[in-house]
Design a protein around this motif. Sequence first.
Motif, PDB file in Angstrom:
ATOM      1  N   ALA A   1     -78.559 -96.878 -14.700  1.00 16.88           N
ATOM      2  CA  ALA A   1     -77.146 -96.661 -14.341  1.00 16.88           C
ATOM      3  C   ALA A   1     -76.259 -96.739 -15.572  1.00 16.88           C
ATOM      4  N   PHE A   2     -76.550 -97.676 -16.462  1.00 14.70           N
ATOM      5  CA  PHE A   2     -75.762 -97.811 -17.686  1.00 14.70           C
ATOM      6  C   PHE A   2     -75.925 -96.589 -18.584  1.00 14.70           C
ATOM      7  N   ILE A   3     -77.172 -96.092 -18.714  1.00 14.39           N
ATOM      8  CA  ILE A   3     -77.433 -94.931 -19.574  1.00 14.39           C
ATOM      9  C   ILE A   3     -76.777 -93.682 -19.006  1.00 14.39           C
ATOM     10  N   LEU A   4     -76.868 -93.484 -17.689  1.00 15.31           N
ATOM     11  CA  LEU A   4     -76.323 -92.275 -17.073  1.00 15.31           C
ATOM     12  C   LEU A   4     -74.806 -92.229 -17.121  1.00 15.31           C
ATOM     13  N   ARG A   5     -74.161 -93.388 -17.256  1.00 19.85           N
ATOM     14  CA  ARG A   5     -72.705 -93.423 -17.326  1.00 19.85           C
ATOM     15  C   ARG A   5     -72.171 -93.108 -18.710  1.00 19.85           C
ATOM     16  N   GLN A   6     -73.053 -93.157 -19.731  1.00 23.83           N
ATOM     17  CA  GLN A   6     -72.589 -92.935 -21.092  1.00 23.83           C
ATOM     18  C   GLN A   6     -72.217 -91.467 -21.305  1.00 23.83           C
ATOM     19  N   GLY A   7     -71.130 -91.259 -22.065  1.00 21.99           N
ATOM     20  CA  GLY A   7     -70.743 -89.917 -22.452  1.00 21.99           C
ATOM     21  C   GLY A   7     -70.036 -89.117 -21.396  1.00 21.99           C
ATOM     22  N   HIS A   8     -69.714 -89.702 -20.241  1.00 19.63           N
ATOM     23  CA  HIS A   8     -69.054 -88.957 -19.171  1.00 19.63           C
ATOM     24  C   HIS A   8     -67.552 -89.190 -19.151  1.00 19.63           C
ATOM     25  N   GLY A   9     -67.020 -89.795 -20.213  1.00 25.42           N
ATOM     26  CA  GLY A   9     -65.588 -90.026 -20.225  1.00 25.42           C
ATOM     27  C   GLY A   9     -64.802 -88.871 -20.806  1.00 25.42           C
ATOM     28  N   GLY A  10     -65.485 -87.954 -21.522  1.00 21.54           N
ATOM     29  CA  GLY A  10     -64.774 -86.854 -22.155  1.00 21.54           C
ATOM     30  C   GLY A  10     -64.281 -85.834 -21.143  1.00 21.54           C
ATOM     31  N   THR A  11     -63.162 -85.199 -21.463  1.00 22.67           N
ATOM     32  CA  THR A  11     -62.599 -84.162 -20.609  1.00 22.67           C
ATOM     33  C   THR A  11     -61.929 -83.117 -21.485  1.00 22.67           C
ATOM     34  N   SER A  12     -61.829 -81.895 -20.984  1.00 24.59           N
ATOM     35  CA  SER A  12     -61.154 -80.828 -21.717  1.00 24.59           C
ATOM     36  C   SER A  12     -59.758 -80.563 -21.172  1.00 24.59           C
ATOM     37  N   THR A  13     -59.370 -81.274 -20.117  1.00 25.63           N
ATOM     38  CA  THR A  13     -58.054 -81.087 -19.500  1.00 25.63           C
ATOM     39  C   THR A  13     -57.227 -82.349 -19.706  1.00 25.63           C
ATOM     40  N   VAL A  14     -56.062 -82.197 -20.326  1.00 18.34           N
ATOM     41  CA  VAL A  14     -55.222 -83.353 -20.606  1.00 18.34           C
ATOM     42  C   VAL A  14     -54.106 -83.521 -19.582  1.00 18.34           C
ATOM     43  N   ALA A  15     -53.759 -82.459 -18.879  1.00 17.64           N
ATOM     44  CA  ALA A  15     -52.683 -82.546 -17.889  1.00 17.64           C
ATOM     45  C   ALA A  15     -52.764 -81.350 -16.950  1.00 17.64           C
ATOM     46  N   THR A  16     -52.220 -81.527 -15.769  1.00 15.37           N
ATOM     47  CA  THR A  16     -52.135 -80.451 -14.782  1.00 15.37           C
ATOM     48  C   THR A  16     -50.676 -80.314 -14.359  1.00 15.37           C
ATOM     49  N   VAL A  17     -50.119 -79.147 -14.577  1.00 14.78           N
ATOM     50  CA  VAL A  17     -48.708 -78.896 -14.299  1.00 14.78           C
ATOM     51  C   VAL A  17     -48.591 -77.984 -13.089  1.00 14.78           C
ATOM     52  N   GLY A  18     -47.783 -78.418 -12.112  1.00 13.50           N
ATOM     53  CA  GLY A  18     -47.578 -77.615 -10.915  1.00 13.50           C
ATOM     54  C   GLY A  18     -46.529 -76.532 -11.131  1.00 13.50           C
ATOM     55  N   THR A  19     -46.789 -75.323 -10.660  1.00 13.28           N
ATOM     56  CA  THR A  19     -45.863 -74.196 -10.748  1.00 13.28           C
ATOM     57  C   THR A  19     -45.731 -73.574  -9.358  1.00 13.28           C
TER      58      THR A  19
END
Length: 209
Positions: A85-103
């Motif tokens: 469980a500890f190993i599988l959780r590593q490296g999953h914090g990255g994201t390519s989206t910093v914000a979502t703006v409603g239009t």
Amino acid sequence: MNSTNRALNRLLLAITGLASLLAAAAAVLLLAVPGAASVWSRTAGNAVTTADAVFGRPLWPGTTVSAAAVVSLLAALVFVVLLLAFILRQGHGGTSTVATVGTPDGAVEIDTAIPAALLADRLDPVPGVDGVTVSAYRVSGTPALKITVRCRRGASPRTIADALDDAVSRLHDALGTPLPVYAQLVGGFRARLRAPARVDSSTSAARPS
């Protein structure tokens, strides 16, 4: 900055530190206190004998499976599950989206490349800045930016920090929403912090008489 459970990390560090302290204290006790080794030997022998009498017996006649074997197997399984469980959780914090703006037409996702370009445009002209790297992570489900500013040798940390603070403020205005930011300055400040070498040329060489 990732999705690793901080409480679990601190618990593991605390257990490891406590075990190390106990081992060090036991080693000092054995070396410094006369007779401690013999007391330890008797106590350990009694403990092993008692544990073997309780857990070493076969669980049922005609088998060699004991309670100690079952407990050891269960402990090993729990350890393996926790480790996976500890190993599988590593490296999953990255994201390519910093914000979502409603239009009116829907939602627009802002990629990490946008703040990276804006910050680089503001910071690259600053004296002493050698480059800017921006990445995004999810911390407790909220996007956060990690900004790394590479500095040239002899750069002024105060100047770059002020410029970075202004750039982040302008970034929030441009995005229309504030973001948690972790910033770090890396590079060569040693030349600025070190006292300059001085050559004393005021004393002239004595002339021979």
